[in-house]
Design a protein around this motif. Structure first.
Motif, PDB file in Angstrom:
ATOM      1  N   MET A   1      -0.932  -4.984  -3.168  1.00  0.00           N
ATOM      2  CA  MET A   1      -2.220  -5.125  -3.845  1.00  0.00           C
ATOM      3  C   MET A   1      -2.846  -6.494  -3.510  1.00  0.00           C
ATOM      4  O   MET A   1      -2.152  -7.469  -3.282  1.00  0.00           O
ATOM      5  CB  MET A   1      -2.033  -5.013  -5.355  1.00  0.00           C
ATOM      6  N   THR A   2      -4.152  -6.540  -3.514  1.00  0.00           N
ATOM      7  CA  THR A   2      -4.832  -7.793  -3.200  1.00  0.00           C
ATOM      8  C   THR A   2      -4.637  -8.789  -4.326  1.00  0.00           C
ATOM      9  O   THR A   2      -4.755  -8.449  -5.490  1.00  0.00           O
ATOM     10  CB  THR A   2      -6.342  -7.543  -3.024  1.00  0.00           C
ATOM     11  N   SER A   3      -4.354 -10.037  -3.966  1.00  0.00           N
ATOM     12  CA  SER A   3      -4.156 -11.067  -4.992  1.00  0.00           C
ATOM     13  C   SER A   3      -5.488 -11.676  -5.377  1.00  0.00           C
ATOM     14  O   SER A   3      -6.141 -12.319  -4.576  1.00  0.00           O
ATOM     15  CB  SER A   3      -3.225 -12.164  -4.472  1.00  0.00           C
ATOM     16  N   TRP A   4      -5.895 -11.472  -6.627  1.00  0.00           N
ATOM     17  CA  TRP A   4      -7.173 -12.039  -7.054  1.00  0.00           C
ATOM     18  C   TRP A   4      -7.085 -13.535  -7.210  1.00  0.00           C
ATOM     19  O   TRP A   4      -8.081 -14.231  -7.154  1.00  0.00           O
ATOM     20  CB  TRP A   4      -7.644 -11.367  -8.334  1.00  0.00           C
ATOM     21  N   ILE A   5      -5.887 -14.066  -7.405  1.00  0.00           N
ATOM     22  CA  ILE A   5      -5.746 -15.519  -7.528  1.00  0.00           C
ATOM     23  C   ILE A   5      -6.126 -16.186  -6.212  1.00  0.00           C
ATOM     24  O   ILE A   5      -6.969 -17.077  -6.161  1.00  0.00           O
ATOM     25  CB  ILE A   5      -4.306 -15.907  -7.902  1.00  0.00           C
ATOM     26  N   HIS A   6      -5.525 -15.737  -5.120  1.00  0.00           N
ATOM     27  CA  HIS A   6      -5.770 -16.396  -3.846  1.00  0.00           C
ATOM     28  C   HIS A   6      -7.171 -16.123  -3.330  1.00  0.00           C
ATOM     29  O   HIS A   6      -7.809 -17.004  -2.774  1.00  0.00           O
ATOM     30  CB  HIS A   6      -4.720 -15.961  -2.835  1.00  0.00           C
ATOM     31  N   SER A   7      -7.677 -14.902  -3.517  1.00  0.00           N
ATOM     32  CA  SER A   7      -9.020 -14.615  -3.029  1.00  0.00           C
ATOM     33  C   SER A   7     -10.056 -15.418  -3.787  1.00  0.00           C
ATOM     34  O   SER A   7     -11.024 -15.890  -3.215  1.00  0.00           O
ATOM     35  CB  SER A   7      -9.327 -13.122  -3.155  1.00  0.00           C
ATOM     36  N   THR A 329     -10.747  -0.820  -0.728  1.00  0.00           N
ATOM     37  CA  THR A 329      -9.285  -0.815  -0.770  1.00  0.00           C
ATOM     38  C   THR A 329      -8.788  -1.041  -2.191  1.00  0.00           C
ATOM     39  O   THR A 329      -7.875  -0.349  -2.661  1.00  0.00           O
ATOM     40  CB  THR A 329      -8.718  -1.908   0.155  1.00  0.00           C
ATOM     41  N   ALA A 330      -9.401  -1.987  -2.889  1.00  0.00           N
ATOM     42  CA  ALA A 330      -8.989  -2.265  -4.270  1.00  0.00           C
ATOM     43  C   ALA A 330      -9.189  -1.043  -5.155  1.00  0.00           C
ATOM     44  O   ALA A 330      -8.325  -0.706  -5.973  1.00  0.00           O
ATOM     45  CB  ALA A 330      -9.777  -3.451  -4.814  1.00  0.00           C
ATOM     46  N   ARG A 331     -10.317  -0.355  -4.967  1.00  0.00           N
ATOM     47  CA  ARG A 331     -10.539   0.835  -5.803  1.00  0.00           C
ATOM     48  C   ARG A 331      -9.551   1.946  -5.423  1.00  0.00           C
ATOM     49  O   ARG A 331      -9.030   2.656  -6.293  1.00  0.00           O
ATOM     50  CB  ARG A 331     -11.967   1.355  -5.663  1.00  0.00           C
ATOM     51  N   GLY A 332      -9.291   2.094  -4.128  1.00  0.00           N
ATOM     52  CA  GLY A 332      -8.335   3.110  -3.711  1.00  0.00           C
ATOM     53  C   GLY A 332      -6.966   2.876  -4.314  1.00  0.00           C
ATOM     54  O   GLY A 332      -6.296   3.806  -4.792  1.00  0.00           O
ATOM     55  N   GLU A 333      -6.526   1.627  -4.323  1.00  0.00           N
ATOM     56  CA  GLU A 333      -5.224   1.296  -4.902  1.00  0.00           C
ATOM     57  C   GLU A 333      -5.229   1.541  -6.411  1.00  0.00           C
ATOM     58  O   GLU A 333      -4.226   1.982  -6.995  1.00  0.00           O
ATOM     59  CB  GLU A 333      -4.881  -0.153  -4.580  1.00  0.00           C
ATOM     60  N   VAL A 347     -11.464   7.407  -0.553  1.00  0.00           N
ATOM     61  CA  VAL A 347     -11.925   6.012  -0.637  1.00  0.00           C
ATOM     62  C   VAL A 347     -11.221   5.152   0.415  1.00  0.00           C
ATOM     63  O   VAL A 347     -11.851   4.342   1.103  1.00  0.00           O
ATOM     64  CB  VAL A 347     -11.685   5.450  -2.054  1.00  0.00           C
ATOM     65  N   LEU A 348      -9.919   5.330   0.568  1.00  0.00           N
ATOM     66  CA  LEU A 348      -9.155   4.505   1.516  1.00  0.00           C
ATOM     67  C   LEU A 348      -9.482   4.857   2.959  1.00  0.00           C
ATOM     68  O   LEU A 348      -9.456   3.978   3.845  1.00  0.00           O
ATOM     69  CB  LEU A 348      -7.656   4.661   1.245  1.00  0.00           C
ATOM     70  N   GLN A 349      -9.789   6.109   3.241  1.00  0.00           N
ATOM     71  CA  GLN A 349     -10.214   6.466   4.596  1.00  0.00           C
ATOM     72  C   GLN A 349     -11.505   5.745   4.968  1.00  0.00           C
ATOM     73  O   GLN A 349     -11.672   5.292   6.102  1.00  0.00           O
ATOM     74  CB  GLN A 349     -10.389   7.984   4.726  1.00  0.00           C
ATOM     75  N   LYS A 350     -12.410   5.635   4.000  1.00  0.00           N
ATOM     76  CA  LYS A 350     -13.641   4.886   4.269  1.00  0.00           C
ATOM     77  C   LYS A 350     -13.334   3.405   4.480  1.00  0.00           C
ATOM     78  O   LYS A 350     -13.906   2.759   5.370  1.00  0.00           O
ATOM     79  CB  LYS A 350     -14.629   5.062   3.115  1.00  0.00           C
ATOM     80  N   ALA A 351     -12.401   2.875   3.685  1.00  0.00           N
ATOM     81  CA  ALA A 351     -12.042   1.453   3.810  1.00  0.00           C
ATOM     82  C   ALA A 351     -11.516   1.146   5.204  1.00  0.00           C
ATOM     83  O   ALA A 351     -11.938   0.173   5.845  1.00  0.00           O
ATOM     84  CB  ALA A 351     -11.012   1.080   2.750  1.00  0.00           C
ATOM     85  N   VAL A 352     -10.586   1.964   5.711  1.00  0.00           N
ATOM     86  CA  VAL A 352      -9.995   1.672   7.029  1.00  0.00           C
ATOM     87  C   VAL A 352     -10.968   1.968   8.157  1.00  0.00           C
ATOM     88  O   VAL A 352     -10.860   1.393   9.250  1.00  0.00           O
ATOM     89  CB  VAL A 352      -8.669   2.422   7.232  1.00  0.00           C
ATOM     90  N   SER A 353     -11.953   2.848   7.903  1.00  0.00           N
ATOM     91  CA  SER A 353     -12.961   3.085   8.938  1.00  0.00           C
ATOM     92  C   SER A 353     -13.858   1.871   9.112  1.00  0.00           C
ATOM     93  O   SER A 353     -14.414   1.636  10.189  1.00  0.00           O
ATOM     94  CB  SER A 353     -13.806   4.311   8.588  1.00  0.00           C
ATOM     95  N   LEU A 354     -13.998   1.078   8.038  1.00  0.00           N
ATOM     96  CA  LEU A 354     -14.827  -0.128   8.088  1.00  0.00           C
ATOM     97  C   LEU A 354     -14.031  -1.359   8.515  1.00  0.00           C
ATOM     98  O   LEU A 354     -14.596  -2.309   9.068  1.00  0.00           O
ATOM     99  CB  LEU A 354     -15.448  -0.380   6.708  1.00  0.00           C
ATOM    100  N   LYS A 355     -12.725  -1.344   8.249  1.00  0.00           N
ATOM    101  CA  LYS A 355     -11.877  -2.494   8.587  1.00  0.00           C
ATOM    102  C   LYS A 355     -10.509  -1.959   9.000  1.00  0.00           C
ATOM    103  O   LYS A 355      -9.610  -1.822   8.181  1.00  0.00           O
ATOM    104  CB  LYS A 355     -11.763  -3.431   7.385  1.00  0.00           C
ATOM    105  N   GLY A 359      -3.799  -3.796   7.056  1.00  0.00           N
ATOM    106  CA  GLY A 359      -2.510  -3.143   6.936  1.00  0.00           C
ATOM    107  C   GLY A 359      -2.224  -2.635   5.540  1.00  0.00           C
ATOM    108  O   GLY A 359      -1.621  -1.567   5.364  1.00  0.00           O
ATOM    109  N   ASN A 360      -2.656  -3.373   4.527  1.00  0.00           N
ATOM    110  CA  ASN A 360      -2.415  -2.941   3.148  1.00  0.00           C
ATOM    111  C   ASN A 360      -3.166  -1.655   2.825  1.00  0.00           C
ATOM    112  O   ASN A 360      -2.655  -0.789   2.097  1.00  0.00           O
ATOM    113  CB  ASN A 360      -2.830  -4.047   2.170  1.00  0.00           C
ATOM    114  N   ALA A 361      -4.383  -1.533   3.342  1.00  0.00           N
ATOM    115  CA  ALA A 361      -5.142  -0.307   3.113  1.00  0.00           C
ATOM    116  C   ALA A 361      -4.458   0.887   3.777  1.00  0.00           C
ATOM    117  O   ALA A 361      -4.386   1.982   3.207  1.00  0.00           O
ATOM    118  CB  ALA A 361      -6.569  -0.460   3.633  1.00  0.00           C
ATOM    119  N   TRP A 362      -3.934   0.681   4.985  1.00  0.00           N
ATOM    120  CA  TRP A 362      -3.209   1.755   5.667  1.00  0.00           C
ATOM    121  C   TRP A 362      -1.953   2.137   4.875  1.00  0.00           C
ATOM    122  O   TRP A 362      -1.603   3.325   4.784  1.00  0.00           O
ATOM    123  CB  TRP A 362      -2.832   1.330   7.079  1.00  0.00           C
ATOM    124  N   SER A 363      -1.277   1.146   4.296  1.00  0.00           N
ATOM    125  CA  SER A 363      -0.089   1.428   3.473  1.00  0.00           C
ATOM    126  C   SER A 363      -0.452   2.330   2.302  1.00  0.00           C
ATOM    127  O   SER A 363       0.232   3.323   2.015  1.00  0.00           O
ATOM    128  CB  SER A 363       0.514   0.128   2.938  1.00  0.00           C
TER     129      SER A 363
END
Length: 443
Positions: A1-7, A329-333, A347-355, A359-363
């Motif tokens: 999952m994306t870390s909101w602290i670091h972002s 990606t965040a919404r997909g997760e 949702v995740l298919q759209k995410a990986v089509s844009l970026k 790797g996390n989105a593909w996972s």
């Protein structure tokens, strides 16, 4: 999952003082040059110097309507008079009419490109409007010119504004510009604050911390310096030092967005999730259109197990920025956490089509595909993921079960063995399943 602290650390600079500083510079801009020079040197308009001097006296007295009338009359006869055009822009600038002021400053520069004053004034307006490149051009030009009459403090003002613009993208240049400014006028707390910001951009936390503490010694109530020091402490994971500092500042300035954001980061890092969410909810209620704050709150809800509360926020954010791959990606997760796997796949298919390098989105897509029995999509997603991330026991198991369900016996057995080696007792349920499948497969 994306870390909101670091972002959020990357998204939120040490302090949001640029616009405040530039506005302050604008308020201290020098009065029109004609208020203190000999009109006999004015050139083309010397024969009409008296009306112009009267207009500048009105400006100095802040009688802007009177000055506007006099200048309009003067410019009707001397339409290209650079000094009068600057004065006219100054009248608009002083009354907060940025577009009108910029127009007159541009005309003044077109009439005489070697004037310091309109370039400085125009540069400050462009900076306030977020037009950094255009502002930089004007301020850099101003810094190489001499004010009329000579005014070291005004030239230092141009250099300080340049340093503000350069402090993130070109901190070395910002440092030199600030040093030049300090050679022309005394150091102020704003300069010390800027020193801290430049040091942070140069990855020099020691100098940054020293500078922020110096400001706080002089101005204990400086929210900007507090936010800057807190930013340094958070980056160093000194959360227990940062928390009381931020809370003290918030007692003075409870609605400061930078401080509230930092408090949420600190509280979350300390495991105080409920308090962190409370801080973010306060921010979000005040700024519902802020994508960063909304994303942080949604992620905090997700991480705390309240995935259903996060989803409406993601939906709202995506209605405004539908092609943001990280947000998708965040919404997909989050949908996976709600066991809404089919929606997550879309949702995740759209995410990986844009970026495609996420790797996390593909996972996450591989996992959602597994849960919806789309085994070929699962394998394709794992293949894409492997270009960017190393395999883990979890991905080995996904490979194995996907091949198993597709009746690719050899590949399934190979990955079950890889999983058992990598797992080493860490996933007992899956290990039991893998061992029994190997027996069934005869491998």
């Amino acid at each position: 999952m994306t870390s909101w602290i670091h972002s959020s650390l990357k998204l939120f600079p040490a302090s949001g003082v640029l616009l405040v500083a530039l506005s302050a510079y604008a308020q201290s801009a020098p009065l029109p040059p004609g208020t203190s020079i000999d009109d006999s040197n004015h050139g083309a308009s010397s024969s009409s110097a008296s009306p112009l001097t009267e207009a500048e006296a009105a400006i100095e007295a802040k009688e802007f309507d009177h000055a506007r009338s006099l200048l309009d009359t003067f410019l009707s006869v001397h339409a290209n008079d650079a000094r009068a055009l600057f004065d006219r822009g100054y009248v608009e600038d002083a009354q907060g009419h940025d577009e009108a002021a910029a127009g007159y400053y541009q005309k003044s520069i077109a009439s005489d490109a070697n004037q310091f004053e309109p370039r400085l004034a125009l540069g400050l307006i462009l900076a306030r409007q977020g037009k950094a490149q255009e502002a930089h051009e004007q301020l850099e030009a101003a810094s190489k010119l001499t004010p009329n009459p000579p005014n070291p403090a005004a030239r230092a003002q141009a250099l300080r504004a340049l340093a503000q613009l350069d402090r993130i993208k070109d901190p070395d240049a910002a440092k030199q510009e600030l040093l030049q400014a300090l050679s022309l006028s005394p150091e102020t707390p704003a300069d010390t604050l800027l020193t801290g910001e430049i040091a942070e951009a140069e990855d020099d936390p020691v100098t940054a911390e020293t500078a922020y503490r110096r400001v706080l010694n002089q101005q204990p109530d400086s929210s900007a310096a507090t936010a800057g020091l807190a930013h340094v402490l958070i980056a160093q994971k000194k959360y227990s030092d940062a928390e009381p500092l931020i809370k003290t500042a918030l007692a003075r300035d409870p609605d400061d967005p930078a401080l509230n954001t930092q408090l949420a980061i600190v509280l979350n890092a300390e495991g105080k999730q409920n308090e962190a969410i409370s801080a973010l909810e306060k921010l979000y209620s005040a700024q519902p259109n802020d994508a960063m704050i909304g994303g942080m709150l949604a992620d905090a809800y997700t991480q705390s197990g309240a995935a259903t509360k996060a989803d409406p926020i993601y939906v709202q954010l995506l209605s405004k920025i539908p092609n943001d791959p990280d947000l998708l990606t965040a919404r997909g997760e989050n949908l996976i956490r709600q066991q809404r796997y089919l929606e997550a796949v879309t949702v995740l298919q759209k995410a990986v089509s844009l970026k495609s390098d996420n790797g996390n989105a593909w996972s996450s897509l591989a996992f959602a595909a597994s849960e919806t029995h789309q085994y070929q999509l699962e394998i394709d997603s794992l293949s894409a993921r492997s270009k960017y991330l190393a395999e883990t026991p979890a991905t080995y198991f996904l490979w194995a079960t996907a091949y198993d369900n597709l009746h690719h016996t050899k590949e399934a057995a190979d990955y079950y063995h890889k999983f058992l080696t990598a797992s080493n007792g860490g996933f007992p349920d899956q290990e039991w399943q893998a061992k029994h499948r190997l027996i069934t497969l005869g491998k």
